[in-house]
Design an enzyme around this catalytic site. Sequence first.
Site, mmCIF file in Angstrom:
data_model
loop_
_atom_site.group_PDB
_atom_site.id
_atom_site.type_symbol
_atom_site.label_atom_id
_atom_site.label_comp_id
_atom_site.label_asym_id
_atom_site.label_seq_id
_atom_site.Cartn_x
_atom_site.Cartn_y
_atom_site.Cartn_z
ATOM 1 N N TYR A 129 7.459 2.403 -5.063
ATOM 2 C CA TYR A 129 7.317 1.373 -6.088
ATOM 3 C C TYR A 129 8.630 1.377 -6.848
ATOM 4 C CZ TYR A 129 2.170 1.093 -5.673
ATOM 5 O OH TYR A 129 0.884 0.903 -5.245
ATOM 6 N N THR A 155 6.147 -1.068 -1.049
ATOM 7 C CA THR A 155 4.883 -1.793 -1.201
ATOM 8 C C THR A 155 5.152 -3.113 -1.907
ATOM 9 O OG1 THR A 155 3.632 0.248 -1.213
ATOM 10 C CG2 THR A 155 2.552 -1.662 -2.183
ATOM 11 N N LYS A 216 5.019 -2.812 3.083
ATOM 12 C CA LYS A 216 3.574 -2.571 3.098
ATOM 13 C C LYS A 216 2.877 -3.616 2.235
ATOM 14 C CE LYS A 216 0.098 0.909 1.920
ATOM 15 N NZ LYS A 216 -0.509 0.369 0.710
ATOM 16 N N HIS A 240 -3.952 -3.671 0.360
ATOM 17 C CA HIS A 240 -3.983 -2.612 -0.654
ATOM 18 C C HIS A 240 -5.418 -2.111 -0.862
ATOM 19 C CE1 HIS A 240 -0.910 -1.102 -3.683
ATOM 20 N NE2 HIS A 240 -1.973 -0.421 -4.017
HETATM 21 C C1 FNR Z 1 -4.116 2.996 -2.925
HETATM 22 N N1 FNR Z 1 -3.120 2.312 -2.226
HETATM 23 C C2 FNR Z 1 -1.805 2.529 -2.564
HETATM 24 N N2 FNR Z 1 -0.815 1.919 -1.857
HETATM 25 C C3 FNR Z 1 0.474 2.142 -2.145
HETATM 26 O O1 FNR Z 1 1.341 1.573 -1.501
HETATM 27 N N3 FNR Z 1 0.814 3.004 -3.147
HETATM 28 C C4 FNR Z 1 -0.120 3.656 -3.883
HETATM 29 O O2 FNR Z 1 0.212 4.441 -4.775
HETATM 30 C C5 FNR Z 1 -1.481 3.398 -3.623
HETATM 31 N N4 FNR Z 1 -2.443 4.004 -4.348
HETATM 32 C C6 FNR Z 1 -3.761 3.835 -4.001
HETATM 33 C C7 FNR Z 1 -4.739 4.534 -4.699
HETATM 34 C C8 FNR Z 1 -6.055 4.425 -4.320
HETATM 35 C C9 FNR Z 1 -7.105 5.205 -5.067
HETATM 36 C C10 FNR Z 1 -6.420 3.606 -3.223
HETATM 37 C C11 FNR Z 1 -7.845 3.490 -2.768
HETATM 38 C C12 FNR Z 1 -5.458 2.903 -2.553
HETATM 39 C C13 FNR Z 1 -3.469 1.513 -1.030
HETATM 40 C C14 FNR Z 1 -3.509 2.369 0.220
HETATM 41 O O3 FNR Z 1 -2.224 2.759 0.613
HETATM 42 C C15 FNR Z 1 -4.125 1.642 1.416
HETATM 43 O O4 FNR Z 1 -3.485 0.399 1.589
HETATM 44 C C16 FNR Z 1 -5.623 1.436 1.298
HETATM 45 O O5 FNR Z 1 -6.237 2.482 0.602
HETATM 46 C C17 FNR Z 1 -6.219 1.318 2.695
HETATM 47 O O6 FNR Z 1 -7.550 1.042 2.639
HETATM 48 P P1 FNR Z 1 -8.711 2.166 2.786
HETATM 49 O O7 FNR Z 1 -8.391 3.047 3.959
HETATM 50 O O8 FNR Z 1 -8.758 2.892 1.486
HETATM 51 O O9 FNR Z 1 -9.930 1.318 3.006
#
Ligand code: FNR
Length: 342
Positions: A129, A155, A216, A240
């Site tokens: 980020y 992301t 992403k 996400h």
């Molecule tokens: C995320 N995701 C996420 N993505 C990212 O690029 N940086 C991050 O810090 C986070 N933090 C984050 C926290 C939490 C609690 C969740 C649930 C998700 C998104 C993550 O990388 C991913 O795209 C999704 O979680 C994929 O879906 P599933 O497997 O949780 O269904």
Amino acid sequence: MRPVNLFDYEKLAQERLEPAIWDFYHGGSDDEVTLRECRRAFERIRLRPRVLVDVSTIEMRTTVLGTPVSMPILIAPTAAHGLAHAHGEVATVRAAGQSETLMIVSTTAALGIAEVAAAASGPLWFQLYTHHSLEITGKLVRQAEELGYRAIALTVDIPRLGNRERDLYNKFVLEERTPLPNYPSQDITALERHMIDTWETVDWLRATTKLPILLKGILTAEDALLAIEHKVAGIIVSNHGGRQLDGAIPSIEALPEVVEAVKGRCEVYVDGGIRRGTDILKALALGARAVLIGRPIIWGLAVDGQQGVLRVLEILRNELEMAMALAGRPNLASIDPSLLKL
Ligand code: FNR
């Protein structure tokens, strides 16, 4: 109960975690339509198994951007593992190493990227980020490079934080609950105000680092083509985990148009709602090189730390192995769109 599948880990994790923390991990944005649809979209896809194929040996080793992994299953970047288990990201990264797969470490990790790298025995990518200042962002990227992270996943689906109403009801503010050492102190209270990235940011990043860059959070062919123009090495098709634009299409439904647009010019990954080996099989058949797992990793962590994450990964490996055998696809090369009833 001895957990048999990922849904068992989900139940156990919910029992263990404080409700506000559970909600933070579990929740999506607005009405959580995209979150729910991510699961349903997988359930709608039907398979065309082949029979009388020699499936006595199943081979699923692959490479991701040139790095060998034991299976096409990677750990998605998720925030603040310290809220799920005292060992936080250290437990997760150790499990990744034991499973011989790759972890994508979040900028929003509860530990510094150096501490996570020190505990790692397997390969890492760094999820970025950007911060207000490109200078600070550049330093973080260079630090990741020096620490041996092998790629940067920027992301791109979070120009501002999605409307996560569970957190509003719970008055849950992440930075009040956990240290976020990868943010400079002046940014910590301003997670939602990190820089607004544009395609210029991608060019800036490419000029800043020699590491391969993944984007992403792409869901359309249009953006996939722009990503190719901007010379990325990989695209992660993702919404996400349903936490940003509610109503956005399930990532598994966006995957075919991205794969079609990219035409092999970069690697394509997918995440969102993957809970079963058959989900992974479907994603691979639609052209993903590998999948990323988000929440289930946190469930494993909450239930049993490093062992729990390891079990979640091994359940997925075993389920994928079974799915490949029952589908008559003994290796990754044999998994193609003819496996799907479209
Ligand atoms: C995320 N995701 C996420 N993505 C990212 O690029 N940086 C991050 O810090 C986070 N933090 C984050 C926290 C939490 C609690 C969740 C649930 C998700 C998104 C993550 O990388 C991913 O795209 C999704 O979680 C994929 O879906 P599933 O497997 O949780 O269904």
